[in-house]
Design an enzyme around this catalytic site. Structure first.
Site, mmCIF file in Angstrom:
data_model
loop_
_atom_site.group_PDB
_atom_site.id
_atom_site.type_symbol
_atom_site.label_atom_id
_atom_site.label_comp_id
_atom_site.label_asym_id
_atom_site.label_seq_id
_atom_site.Cartn_x
_atom_site.Cartn_y
_atom_site.Cartn_z
ATOM 1 N N HIS A 104 -15.610 -65.101 27.544
ATOM 2 C CA HIS A 104 -14.855 -66.331 27.831
ATOM 3 C C HIS A 104 -13.579 -66.344 26.984
ATOM 4 O O HIS A 104 -13.632 -66.254 25.763
ATOM 5 C CB HIS A 104 -15.750 -67.524 27.500
ATOM 6 C CG HIS A 104 -15.203 -68.854 27.890
ATOM 7 N ND1 HIS A 104 -15.254 -69.340 29.182
ATOM 8 C CD2 HIS A 104 -14.599 -69.822 27.152
ATOM 9 C CE1 HIS A 104 -14.719 -70.552 29.218
ATOM 10 N NE2 HIS A 104 -14.300 -70.870 28.000
ATOM 11 N N ASP B 69 -10.376 -68.484 25.984
ATOM 12 C CA ASP B 69 -9.823 -69.839 25.968
ATOM 13 C C ASP B 69 -8.314 -69.787 25.767
ATOM 14 O O ASP B 69 -7.832 -69.546 24.660
ATOM 15 C CB ASP B 69 -10.468 -70.655 24.849
ATOM 16 C CG ASP B 69 -11.875 -71.089 25.214
ATOM 17 O OD1 ASP B 69 -12.043 -71.690 26.289
ATOM 18 O OD2 ASP B 69 -12.800 -70.809 24.428
ATOM 19 N N MET C 175 -4.874 -71.679 25.580
ATOM 20 C CA MET C 175 -4.314 -73.024 25.344
ATOM 21 C C MET C 175 -2.807 -72.914 25.137
ATOM 22 O O MET C 175 -2.342 -71.984 24.478
ATOM 23 C CB MET C 175 -4.956 -73.644 24.106
ATOM 24 C CG MET C 175 -6.478 -73.665 24.165
ATOM 25 S SD MET C 175 -7.185 -74.572 22.792
ATOM 26 C CE MET C 175 -8.937 -74.150 22.957
ATOM 27 N N HIS D 124 -10.332 -69.322 30.772
ATOM 28 C CA HIS D 124 -10.364 -70.785 30.883
ATOM 29 C C HIS D 124 -8.971 -71.280 30.491
ATOM 30 O O HIS D 124 -8.625 -71.302 29.311
ATOM 31 C CB HIS D 124 -11.464 -71.311 29.943
ATOM 32 C CG HIS D 124 -11.515 -72.806 29.827
ATOM 33 N ND1 HIS D 124 -12.219 -73.449 28.837
ATOM 34 C CD2 HIS D 124 -10.951 -73.793 30.582
ATOM 35 C CE1 HIS D 124 -12.097 -74.763 28.972
ATOM 36 N NE2 HIS D 124 -11.322 -74.996 30.013
ATOM 37 N N MET E 238 -17.017 -79.550 30.820
ATOM 38 C CA MET E 238 -16.669 -79.561 29.393
ATOM 39 C C MET E 238 -17.613 -80.530 28.678
ATOM 40 O O MET E 238 -17.669 -81.712 29.003
ATOM 41 C CB MET E 238 -15.223 -80.016 29.197
ATOM 42 C CG MET E 238 -14.174 -79.031 29.689
ATOM 43 S SD MET E 238 -14.333 -77.365 29.017
ATOM 44 C CE MET E 238 -14.173 -77.663 27.248
ATOM 45 N N ASP F 42 -19.471 -75.760 28.592
ATOM 46 C CA ASP F 42 -18.630 -75.242 27.510
ATOM 47 C C ASP F 42 -18.440 -76.299 26.430
ATOM 48 O O ASP F 42 -17.877 -77.362 26.694
ATOM 49 C CB ASP F 42 -17.273 -74.851 28.130
ATOM 50 C CG ASP F 42 -16.318 -74.200 27.155
ATOM 51 O OD1 ASP F 42 -16.688 -73.985 25.993
ATOM 52 O OD2 ASP F 42 -15.183 -73.898 27.585
HETATM 53 C C1 DX5 Z 1 -12.925 -75.713 23.785
HETATM 54 C C2 DX5 Z 1 -13.169 -74.351 24.407
HETATM 55 C C3 DX5 Z 1 -14.536 -73.793 24.181
HETATM 56 C C4 DX5 Z 1 -14.929 -73.616 22.747
HETATM 57 C C5 DX5 Z 1 -16.398 -73.394 22.620
HETATM 58 O O1 DX5 Z 1 -11.693 -76.176 24.184
HETATM 59 O O2 DX5 Z 1 -12.989 -74.421 25.806
HETATM 60 O O3 DX5 Z 1 -14.707 -72.591 24.908
HETATM 61 O O4 DX5 Z 1 -14.232 -72.592 22.136
HETATM 62 O O5 DX5 Z 1 -16.676 -73.288 21.274
HETATM 63 P P1 DX5 Z 1 -18.030 -73.795 20.619
HETATM 64 O O6 DX5 Z 1 -19.137 -73.040 21.267
HETATM 65 O O7 DX5 Z 1 -17.822 -73.450 19.199
HETATM 66 O O8 DX5 Z 1 -18.136 -75.284 20.872
HETATM 67 ZN ZN ZN Z 2 -13.575 -72.676 27.173
#
Ligand code: DX5
Ligand code: ZN
Length: 233
Positions: free
Chosen positions: A43, A45, A47, A76, A147, A185
């Site tokens: 996965h 992430d 941003m 994501h 989420m 997630d």
């Molecule tokens: C949050 C992300 C998640 C996050 C998950 O914005 O989309 O993927 O990194 O991390 P944990 O498992 O540490 O909550």
């Molecule tokens: Zn994520």
């Protein structure tokens, strides 16, 4: 498409470690370790510092990881303009792309762009957005992501009150009669996973609980896989 999320089982728990919780200084090694630990996909992430107040990784990092990994890459996109970033991350090596219905772009256009880029399609909702927001798109989706924290940061606490939404998506998926992964997630660990699977989620994103597991990544991934026995689909 090189690695296909549709090849992963729908009736078992699969594990998608989020590299946000890895050590970026030794990322290659951490990704190799989590593969050896039995994870099913990776996965990523993404941003943009605009859709969420954090910046994480850009395309060069994804293409570097791509060279060394045979994981299915699940991107994501927590970005305001998924239409712009879809071809960029597909080219860098993403196999699957999930975007937010709350982004600034027209969802139908983003879905078309993801398909045109040769990737499978996922959509997600922030905690305050209802499941009904994805209803118009369900026939185009390969994955729905719930989420269970506000997007933006790893290491937050699991929002137990998202389980009704997971159950509602599971009903929508059943009614659609299509194979759609139901991913969750945020704050997933060996305890919270049971709430998620009982509500109907089959794919677990886990950052902190896998990459920073005190008893090692293999035990952490195994503990999540073990929840398969309670999965309700
Ligand atoms: C949050 C992300 C998640 C996050 C998950 O914005 O989309 O993927 O990194 O991390 P944990 O498992 O540490 O909550
Ligand atoms: Zn994520």
């Amino acid at each position: 498409m090189k690695y296909d999320i549709r090849q992963l089982p729908y009736d078992q728990v699969t594990v998608a470690p989020s590299i946000l919780a890895a050590d970026f200084g030794t990322l290659d090694a951490d990704v190799a370790k989590v593969a050896a630990a039995g994870a099913d996909l990776l996965h990523l992430d993404v941003m943009d510092g605009h859709f969420v107040p954090n910046l994480t990784m850009g395309p060069p990092l994804v293409s570097s990881l791509r060279k060394a990994s045979t994981f299915c890459f699940d991107a994501h996109l927590m970005v305001s303009h998924p239409l712009f970033y879809t071809p960029v991350f597909a080219k860098a090596g993403a196999d699957h792309i999930t975007f937010h219905v709350e982004s600034d772009d027209d969802p139908a256009e983003v879905i078309a762009a993801i398909k045109a880029a040769g990737c499978t399609v996922g959509m997600t909702v922030k905690p305050k957005t209802p499941a009904s927001a994805l209803a118009p798109y369900i026939d185009d989706l390969d994955l729905i992501l719930v989420m269970s924290v506000e997007p933006g940061f790893g290491g937050q606490s699991f929002m137990h009150d998202m389980m009704d939404k997971v159950a509602e998506f599971r009903r929508m998926i059943r009614d659609s009669k299509r194979n759609i992964h139901l991913q969750i997630d945020g704050g997933i660990d060996r305890n919270t996973v049971y709430e998620a699977v009982r509500a109907g989620a089959n794919m677990m994103v886990a950052g902190t609980s896998v990459f920073r597991a005190p008893d090692g990544m293999a035990a952490a991934v195994q503990a999540l896989h073990d929840a398969s026995k309670e999965l309700v689909i």
